[in-house]
Motif scaffolding. Sequence first.
Motif, PDB file in Angstrom:
ATOM      1  N   ALA A  22       0.975  -1.240  -0.067  1.00 44.72           N
ATOM      2  CA  ALA A  22       0.057  -0.050  -0.012  1.00 44.72           C
ATOM      3  C   ALA A  22       0.871   1.312   0.061  1.00 44.72           C
ATOM      4  O   ALA A  22       1.893   1.264   0.706  1.00 44.72           O
ATOM      5  CB  ALA A  22      -0.986  -0.041   1.108  1.00 44.72           C
ATOM      6  N   THR A  23       0.403   2.033  -0.934  1.00 43.84           N
ATOM      7  CA  THR A  23       1.280   3.496  -0.950  1.00 43.84           C
ATOM      8  C   THR A  23       1.022   4.127   0.342  1.00 43.84           C
ATOM      9  O   THR A  23       1.863   4.840   0.850  1.00 43.84           O
ATOM     10  CB  THR A  23       0.616   4.267  -2.045  1.00 43.84           C
ATOM     11  OG1 THR A  23       0.953   3.691  -3.554  1.00 43.84           O
ATOM     12  CG2 THR A  23       1.401   5.685  -2.277  1.00 43.84           C
ATOM     13  N   SER A  24      -0.235   4.027   0.867  1.00 41.96           N
ATOM     14  CA  SER A  24      -0.497   4.990   2.086  1.00 41.96           C
ATOM     15  C   SER A  24       0.580   4.241   3.588  1.00 41.96           C
ATOM     16  O   SER A  24       0.881   5.358   4.220  1.00 41.96           O
ATOM     17  CB  SER A  24      -2.053   4.288   2.641  1.00 41.96           C
ATOM     18  OG  SER A  24      -2.034   3.162   2.852  1.00 41.96           O
ATOM     19  N   PHE A  25       0.984   3.187   3.363  1.00 38.49           N
ATOM     20  CA  PHE A  25       2.133   2.584   4.255  1.00 38.49           C
ATOM     21  C   PHE A  25       3.256   3.380   4.082  1.00 38.49           C
ATOM     22  O   PHE A  25       3.775   4.179   5.016  1.00 38.49           O
ATOM     23  CB  PHE A  25       2.366   1.054   4.412  1.00 38.49           C
ATOM     24  CG  PHE A  25       3.334   0.939   5.369  1.00 38.49           C
ATOM     25  CD1 PHE A  25       3.117   0.559   6.519  1.00 38.49           C
ATOM     26  CD2 PHE A  25       4.544   0.871   5.002  1.00 38.49           C
ATOM     27  CE1 PHE A  25       4.078   0.303   7.608  1.00 38.49           C
ATOM     28  CE2 PHE A  25       5.633   0.232   5.827  1.00 38.49           C
ATOM     29  CZ  PHE A  25       5.339   0.299   7.155  1.00 38.49           C
ATOM     30  N   LEU A 110       2.395  -5.736   3.108  1.00 43.69           N
ATOM     31  CA  LEU A 110       2.187  -6.506   1.819  1.00 43.69           C
ATOM     32  C   LEU A 110       0.644  -6.872   1.702  1.00 43.69           C
ATOM     33  O   LEU A 110       0.049  -7.008   2.796  1.00 43.69           O
ATOM     34  CB  LEU A 110       2.834  -8.064   2.066  1.00 43.69           C
ATOM     35  CG  LEU A 110       4.517  -7.919   1.611  1.00 43.69           C
ATOM     36  CD1 LEU A 110       4.656  -9.444   1.630  1.00 43.69           C
ATOM     37  CD2 LEU A 110       5.007  -7.186   0.309  1.00 43.69           C
ATOM     38  N   TYR A 111       0.290  -6.735   0.327  1.00 46.19           N
ATOM     39  CA  TYR A 111      -1.033  -7.005   0.191  1.00 46.19           C
ATOM     40  C   TYR A 111      -1.252  -8.672   0.375  1.00 46.19           C
ATOM     41  O   TYR A 111      -0.274  -9.297   0.318  1.00 46.19           O
ATOM     42  CB  TYR A 111      -1.628  -6.580  -1.297  1.00 46.19           C
ATOM     43  CG  TYR A 111      -1.760  -5.233  -1.302  1.00 46.19           C
ATOM     44  CD1 TYR A 111      -3.063  -4.939  -0.757  1.00 46.19           C
ATOM     45  CD2 TYR A 111      -1.244  -4.347  -1.976  1.00 46.19           C
ATOM     46  CE1 TYR A 111      -3.360  -3.418  -0.691  1.00 46.19           C
ATOM     47  CE2 TYR A 111      -1.421  -2.944  -2.223  1.00 46.19           C
ATOM     48  CZ  TYR A 111      -2.702  -2.445  -1.720  1.00 46.19           C
ATOM     49  OH  TYR A 111      -2.944  -1.195  -1.642  1.00 46.19           O
ATOM     50  N   PRO A 112      -2.393  -8.939   0.785  1.00 41.20           N
ATOM     51  CA  PRO A 112      -2.700 -10.531   1.182  1.00 41.20           C
ATOM     52  C   PRO A 112      -2.049 -11.665   0.380  1.00 41.20           C
ATOM     53  O   PRO A 112      -1.462 -12.680   0.913  1.00 41.20           O
ATOM     54  CB  PRO A 112      -3.936 -10.618   1.581  1.00 41.20           C
ATOM     55  CG  PRO A 112      -4.360  -9.434   2.057  1.00 41.20           C
ATOM     56  CD  PRO A 112      -3.596  -8.238   0.898  1.00 41.20           C
ATOM     57  N   GLY A 214      -8.624   1.985  -4.260  1.00 40.94           N
ATOM     58  CA  GLY A 214      -8.118   2.777  -3.148  1.00 40.94           C
ATOM     59  C   GLY A 214      -6.548   3.147  -3.326  1.00 40.94           C
ATOM     60  O   GLY A 214      -6.310   3.932  -2.635  1.00 40.94           O
ATOM     61  N   GLU A 215      -5.869   2.480  -4.422  1.00 38.45           N
ATOM     62  CA  GLU A 215      -4.466   3.156  -4.672  1.00 38.45           C
ATOM     63  C   GLU A 215      -4.213   4.380  -5.535  1.00 38.45           C
ATOM     64  O   GLU A 215      -5.459   4.649  -6.191  1.00 38.45           O
ATOM     65  CB  GLU A 215      -3.736   2.227  -5.260  1.00 38.45           C
ATOM     66  CG  GLU A 215      -3.046   0.883  -4.298  1.00 38.45           C
ATOM     67  CD  GLU A 215      -1.997   1.296  -3.278  1.00 38.45           C
ATOM     68  OE1 GLU A 215      -1.253   2.397  -3.795  1.00 38.45           O
ATOM     69  OE2 GLU A 215      -2.199   0.980  -2.346  1.00 38.45           O
ATOM     70  N   PRO A 216      -3.620   5.404  -5.049  1.00 43.52           N
ATOM     71  CA  PRO A 216      -3.508   6.782  -5.867  1.00 43.52           C
ATOM     72  C   PRO A 216      -3.587   6.670  -7.396  1.00 43.52           C
ATOM     73  O   PRO A 216      -4.283   7.417  -8.091  1.00 43.52           O
ATOM     74  CB  PRO A 216      -2.381   7.466  -5.274  1.00 43.52           C
ATOM     75  CG  PRO A 216      -2.130   6.768  -4.060  1.00 43.52           C
ATOM     76  CD  PRO A 216      -2.546   5.239  -4.206  1.00 43.52           C
ATOM     77  N   ASP A 219      -7.402   5.205 -10.498  1.00 42.98           N
ATOM     78  CA  ASP A 219      -8.229   5.944 -11.400  1.00 42.98           C
ATOM     79  C   ASP A 219      -7.929   6.274 -12.683  1.00 42.98           C
ATOM     80  O   ASP A 219      -8.441   6.329 -13.596  1.00 42.98           O
ATOM     81  CB  ASP A 219      -8.900   7.122 -10.816  1.00 42.98           C
ATOM     82  CG  ASP A 219     -10.035   6.587  -9.473  1.00 42.98           C
ATOM     83  OD1 ASP A 219     -10.294   5.227  -9.546  1.00 42.98           O
ATOM     84  OD2 ASP A 219     -10.593   7.139  -8.814  1.00 42.98           O
ATOM     85  N   ARG A 220      -6.347   6.211 -12.685  1.00 40.19           N
ATOM     86  CA  ARG A 220      -5.682   6.837 -13.882  1.00 40.19           C
ATOM     87  C   ARG A 220      -5.640   5.700 -14.821  1.00 40.19           C
ATOM     88  O   ARG A 220      -5.665   5.869 -16.002  1.00 40.19           O
ATOM     89  CB  ARG A 220      -4.298   7.146 -13.485  1.00 40.19           C
ATOM     90  CG  ARG A 220      -3.397   8.037 -14.907  1.00 40.19           C
ATOM     91  CD  ARG A 220      -2.325   8.135 -14.360  1.00 40.19           C
ATOM     92  NE  ARG A 220      -1.408   8.648 -15.424  1.00 40.19           N
ATOM     93  CZ  ARG A 220      -0.045   8.954 -15.410  1.00 40.19           C
ATOM     94  NH1 ARG A 220       0.758   8.371 -14.421  1.00 40.19           N
ATOM     95  NH2 ARG A 220       0.456   9.044 -16.714  1.00 40.19           N
ATOM     96  N   GLY A 221      -5.706   4.453 -14.557  1.00 38.68           N
ATOM     97  CA  GLY A 221      -5.608   3.217 -15.347  1.00 38.68           C
ATOM     98  C   GLY A 221      -4.091   2.982 -15.792  1.00 38.68           C
ATOM     99  O   GLY A 221      -3.175   3.564 -15.425  1.00 38.68           O
TER     100      GLY A 221
END
Length: 240
Positions: A22-25, A110-112, A214-216, A219-221
Motif C-alpha cells: 500500500a502506498t499509504s504505508f 504487503l497485500y495479502p 484505493g491506490e492513488p 483511477d488513472r488506469g
Amino acid sequence: MTAAVTVTAKVVVVDIEGTTSATSFVVDTLYPYSRARLRAWIDSHQRHPDTRRALAQVRELIGEPAVDTARIVTALGAWLDADEKVTPLKTLQGLIWDAGFTAGELTSHLYPEVAGALRSWQAGGQRLYVFSSGSVAAQRAWFAHSLAGDLRGLFSGYFDTETAGPKRQPSSYAAITAATGVPAGRTVFLSDLVDELDAARAAGWSTVGVRRPGEPNHDRGVGDHPAVGDFAQISILPPP
C-alpha cells in the motif's frame, strides 16, 4: 473491470508502492519516520560511505558545494514534501528505514496474496527482482521485515534509480536486462503506474498493470497494458 492475465516469462520484476504494498504505508508511516530522523542520522553517520555519498549528491544537485547540514536537511525536506524520487533522499531514507526495521520499530506492508504469488512463481522457475524508486537498502529491509516474514530468499536481485536509472526511461529497463542476462522478451514488469509500464514495454519487456482499489493510481488506469486487480489474477508460465 480486470481479468486473469497469462504471461510467459523467465524474469519477473515487481514495483513496490501500489503494486506489492500500500502506498499509504509509505506516505503515512515511512515518510514521517525518516523525516523525524534525517538530521540525527546525518549528524551521527558522517563517516558512513553511503551517507557521505548522499550528502555529496545533495550538494551537487542544489549547486551549493560548501553547504552545511541544516541546508541539506532543508533540501531533503523539500524533496520529501514534493514526493520527489531524488536518489540521495532515497538513499538516506533507505538507511533510516533499514535501521528502523532492524530495531523492530517498523514492519512493512504487503497485500495479502503477494507472498503466496511470489513463492509460487519462484517455485515455478521464475527469477524475481525488484525495481523501485526506493533504495536497494530500503528494498532489502522491506522484504526482510514484511507482514509475511523474511522474503529476501525469493529474490535474485534489486534495482533502484541509482543502479538502473529513472523508472520512466526505457534505458533503465535495458540496463536491468543487461544485468540479469535474460532477454527482454522473457521479462515481465508488474507496476501500477502507466508511465513505468510504457517505458518497460519500449525496452522490449512484457507488462502487467496492477490496479488495486484505493491506490492513488487506480483511477488513472494503465493504458493499453493488460490489467489485474491483484497478483492472484496473474499466471506466469516458463518460456518454452
